[in-house]
Design a protein around this motif. Structure first.
Motif, PDB file in Angstrom:
ATOM      1  N   UNK A 241     -29.260 -75.954  26.959  1.00  0.00           N
ATOM      2  CA  UNK A 241     -30.092 -76.193  28.141  1.00  0.00           C
ATOM      3  C   UNK A 241     -31.567 -76.288  27.764  1.00  0.00           C
ATOM      4  N   UNK A 242     -32.013 -75.382  26.887  1.00  0.00           N
ATOM      5  CA  UNK A 242     -33.417 -75.425  26.463  1.00  0.00           C
ATOM      6  C   UNK A 242     -33.612 -76.311  25.239  1.00  0.00           C
ATOM      7  N   UNK A 243     -32.498 -76.649  24.557  1.00  0.00           N
ATOM      8  CA  UNK A 243     -32.595 -77.534  23.395  1.00  0.00           C
ATOM      9  C   UNK A 243     -33.094 -76.843  22.140  1.00  0.00           C
ATOM     10  N   UNK A 244     -32.603 -75.623  21.901  1.00  0.00           N
ATOM     11  CA  UNK A 244     -33.006 -74.893  20.703  1.00  0.00           C
ATOM     12  C   UNK A 244     -31.782 -74.306  20.005  1.00  0.00           C
ATOM     13  N   UNK A 245     -31.867 -74.230  18.676  1.00  0.00           N
ATOM     14  CA  UNK A 245     -30.857 -73.520  17.894  1.00  0.00           C
ATOM     15  C   UNK A 245     -31.563 -72.406  17.133  1.00  0.00           C
ATOM     16  N   UNK A 246     -31.019 -71.205  17.238  1.00  0.00           N
ATOM     17  CA  UNK A 246     -31.596 -70.016  16.593  1.00  0.00           C
ATOM     18  C   UNK A 246     -30.513 -69.428  15.703  1.00  0.00           C
ATOM     19  N   UNK A 247     -30.531 -69.809  14.437  1.00  0.00           N
ATOM     20  CA  UNK A 247     -29.411 -69.504  13.534  1.00  0.00           C
ATOM     21  C   UNK A 247     -29.918 -69.129  12.150  1.00  0.00           C
ATOM     22  N   UNK A 248     -29.810 -67.864  11.739  1.00  0.00           N
ATOM     23  CA  UNK A 248     -30.277 -67.461  10.405  1.00  0.00           C
ATOM     24  C   UNK A 248     -29.408 -68.057   9.304  1.00  0.00           C
ATOM     25  N   UNK A 249     -29.970 -68.171   8.131  1.00  0.00           N
ATOM     26  CA  UNK A 249     -29.196 -68.688   6.996  1.00  0.00           C
ATOM     27  C   UNK A 249     -28.045 -67.737   6.694  1.00  0.00           C
ATOM     28  N   UNK A 250     -26.797 -68.254   6.596  1.00  0.00           N
ATOM     29  CA  UNK A 250     -25.641 -67.366   6.391  1.00  0.00           C
ATOM     30  C   UNK A 250     -25.715 -66.548   5.113  1.00  0.00           C
ATOM     31  N   UNK A 251     -26.301 -67.094   4.061  1.00  0.00           N
ATOM     32  CA  UNK A 251     -26.292 -66.406   2.774  1.00  0.00           C
ATOM     33  C   UNK A 251     -27.386 -65.354   2.666  1.00  0.00           C
ATOM     34  N   UNK A 252     -28.579 -65.664   3.151  1.00  0.00           N
ATOM     35  CA  UNK A 252     -29.717 -64.769   2.953  1.00  0.00           C
ATOM     36  C   UNK A 252     -30.149 -64.036   4.220  1.00  0.00           C
ATOM     37  N   UNK A 253     -29.730 -64.527   5.396  1.00  0.00           N
ATOM     38  CA  UNK A 253     -30.142 -63.903   6.636  1.00  0.00           C
ATOM     39  C   UNK A 253     -31.544 -64.285   7.076  1.00  0.00           C
ATOM     40  N   UNK A 254     -32.190 -65.211   6.360  1.00  0.00           N
ATOM     41  CA  UNK A 254     -33.542 -65.648   6.743  1.00  0.00           C
ATOM     42  C   UNK A 254     -33.465 -66.381   8.082  1.00  0.00           C
ATOM     43  N   UNK A 255     -34.293 -65.993   9.062  1.00  0.00           N
ATOM     44  CA  UNK A 255     -34.204 -66.618  10.396  1.00  0.00           C
ATOM     45  C   UNK A 255     -34.615 -68.087  10.379  1.00  0.00           C
ATOM     46  N   UNK A 256     -33.960 -68.861  11.235  1.00  0.00           N
ATOM     47  CA  UNK A 256     -34.303 -70.278  11.424  1.00  0.00           C
ATOM     48  C   UNK A 256     -34.256 -70.593  12.910  1.00  0.00           C
ATOM     49  N   UNK A 257     -35.261 -71.269  13.385  1.00  0.00           N
ATOM     50  CA  UNK A 257     -35.308 -71.695  14.787  1.00  0.00           C
ATOM     51  C   UNK A 257     -35.769 -73.144  14.814  1.00  0.00           C
TER      52      UNK A 257
END
Length: 279
Positions: A241-257
């Motif tokens: 609805x807002x058009x965003x993906x908030x998904x950390x890197x699976x291997x390192x856990x570094x946040x990504x938005x």
């Protein structure tokens, strides 16, 4: 041959005890063994009863007292080390702390070590010359990037041996057992050229792709997601609805938005609409 006959033949081939007072018995697995406090312990192959007895005598005080016996460091073989190392890494995989892909890399590295040194080779017997042979063997099979990863895996294997107190001293790799230099990696990358898709190629892929693959391609060029990212991406990380993906890197856990394009949102909606229900 039936299972019954095979078992009988195996039992008949067991060697007798060297003398009546010999404290171990010949186990069907091909080793001398003894049951202590309700648990079987193995001490050596049939062809080496003296070595098995010596190992039993060294460990019996701890075993009969219910304590875990420390491995004799000068007898740690490549096979024993590899098994212990991979078992430890498997517990990390089971706990979600290590990916199965990384475990496979460790397994491949152990296979290379076994191929170069044999399973019965003692860890304390290895020297820099041996690791030079191993590196030469691996460099003939892989490019610089894969070689770099495998060398690091091998180093982790033998570092574990010292940190787990399986050997008294760190293993000496020698100056030659190093990963390829950054310069070598840069030159190799420059020689191969950039691995990029052109706009025309991406459009051809989009035209030919089905619904799920189209969404994956758009996530790749929109958010920089790879195959593993798309395969593990939970719906809870995507807000269409807002058009965003908030998904950390699976291997390192570094946040990504990342903001999603309208085309990406539409492709994800179409993919979800056709997604089979979970069993």
């Amino acid at each position: 041959m039936s299972t019954t006959n095979s078992t009988k033949n195996s039992a008949q081939s067991k060697p007798p005890k060297p003398y009546p007072e010999f404290p171990l018995f010949a186990h069907a697995a091909g080793v001398w063994a003894k049951k202590i406090r309700g648990k079987l312990h193995y001490f050596g192959p049939w062809h080496d009863p003296d070595g098995a007895l010596e190992r039993y005598l060294e460990q019996k005080e701890d075993l009969h007292a219910g304590r875990k016996s420390r491995e004799i460091t000068d007898r740690l073989t490549i096979r024993d080390l590899a098994n212990r190392f991979l078992n430890l890494k498997q517990t990390l995989v089971d706990g979600g702390e290590l990916s199965p892909r990384t475990w496979t890399d460790y397994k491949n590295a152990c296979d290379e070590v076994v191929s170069a040194f044999s399973t019965s080779r003692l860890v304390t017997d290895l020297d820099p010359e041996d690791f030079g042979v191993l590196r030469n063997q691996m460099s003939k099979k892989w490019g610089v990037h894969r070689l770099s990863k495998m060398i690091q895996c091998v180093r982790s294997l033998f570092k574990y041996a010292f940190e787990a107190a399986l050997v008294d001293h760190p293993v000496r790799f020698g100056p030659g057992f190093k990963r390829p230099s950054k310069k070598t990696i840069r030159l190799d990358r420059a020689q191969k050229g950039p691995k990029l898709f052109s706009v025309e190629e991406i459009r051809l892929l989009m035209d030919a792709a089905g619904t799920p693959l189209k969404a994956m391609i758009l996530l790749g060029i929109n958010c920089g997601f790879g195959n593993a990212d798309c395969g593990k991406l939970p719906q809870s990380s995507v807000d269409l609805d807002s058009g965003w993906v908030d998904y950390p890197r699976p291997k390192t856990g570094i946040p990504r938005r990342c903001p999603l394009w309208a085309e990406t949102v539409q492709a994800i909606r179409e993919s979800l609409a056709k997604r089979p229900e979970a069993k």
